[in-house]
Design an enzyme around this catalytic site. Structure first.
Site, PDB file in Angstrom:
ATOM      1  N   CYS A 129       2.782  -5.473  -6.230  1.00  0.00           N
ATOM      2  CA  CYS A 129       3.661  -4.774  -7.167  1.00  0.00           C
ATOM      3  C   CYS A 129       5.122  -4.806  -6.726  1.00  0.00           C
ATOM      4  CB  CYS A 129       3.199  -3.339  -7.391  1.00  0.00           C
ATOM      5  SG  CYS A 129       3.193  -2.326  -5.919  1.00  0.00           S
ATOM      6  N   GLY A 135       3.914   4.795  -8.076  1.00  0.00           N
ATOM      7  CA  GLY A 135       3.348   3.853  -9.040  1.00  0.00           C
ATOM      8  C   GLY A 135       3.747   2.425  -8.715  1.00  0.00           C
ATOM      9  N   GLY A 162      -1.579   1.541  -9.588  1.00  0.00           N
ATOM     10  CA  GLY A 162      -1.794   2.093 -10.915  1.00  0.00           C
ATOM     11  C   GLY A 162      -1.897   3.606 -10.914  1.00  0.00           C
TER      12      GLY A 162
END
Length: 191
Positions: free
Chosen positions: A120, A87, A69
């Site tokens: 992610c 990110g 994040g």
């Protein structure tokens, strides 16, 4: 990091603690089998924001690498140390008419279900060419994937997965699809 001659200390997301421990053990085993010293890779015992901050502030840590994040990436990049930040990946995947549909379904299912899709790097969006959509859905259903295609079910999911400000409800990060579907009132029994 290892190829560059470094040791690595991970501070994963707290919800990824168990899978991170498993991966650190697997990687260390493979490294040792190939001549590397013991515990070349390690991780904090209790992942938390506080422990991550201690690592960032530790004078002995000379290089920081962060993914995730915006807040953690910003903190690392503004730490005053050498830093690499990226990110969250949240990559989409496109399945078109040239794909091996069974293999694509299998790989997407495996990638997106690994540790309940908390990483992610796992597929978060799948774009499927209309002509092959029915075959692709059938391939996923053979893998016991539950396909949400009604507005009513979408609204039920939205009600628990989004808060009043339409932001993601973090309580469901790293939860199984069965748990989410059950809490949304879509499934009464886990498969």
């Amino acid at each position: 990091m290892i190829a560059g001659g470094n040791t690595v200390v991970f501070s994963p997301h707290p919800r990824a603690k168990k899978v991170s421990q498993m991966l650190v053990k697997m990687l260390n085993k493979a490294l040792m089998e190939n001549g590397a010293p013991e515990d070349l890779i390690t991780m904090v015992e209790e992942p938390s924001i506080e422990n991550t901050n201690k690592m960032i502030d530790n004078d002995k840590v000379r290089l920081l690498v962060a993914t995730g994040g915006p807040s953690i990436v910003k903190k690392v990049l503004s730490s005053g140390k050498k830093a690499i930040g990226a990110g969250a990946g949240n990559p989409p995947v496109v399945v078109d008419e040239t794909a091996d549909i069974e293999k694509a379904a299998y790989c997407i299912h495996k990638g997106a279900s690994f540790d309940h899709n908390i990483t992610c790097i796992s597929e978060k969006n799948v774009v499927v060419v209309q002509d092959i959509l029915p075959k692709f859905k059938e391939a996923l259903e053979r893998l016991n994937v539950y396909y949400v295609d009604s507005i009513g079910e979408m609204l039920k999911l939205s009600k628990i997965l989004l808060n009043e400000d339409l932001e993601v409800n973090r309580l469901y990060g790293g939860k199984s699809a069965d748990t989410i579907l059950k809490d949304a009132g879509i499934l009464t029994d886990c498969r």
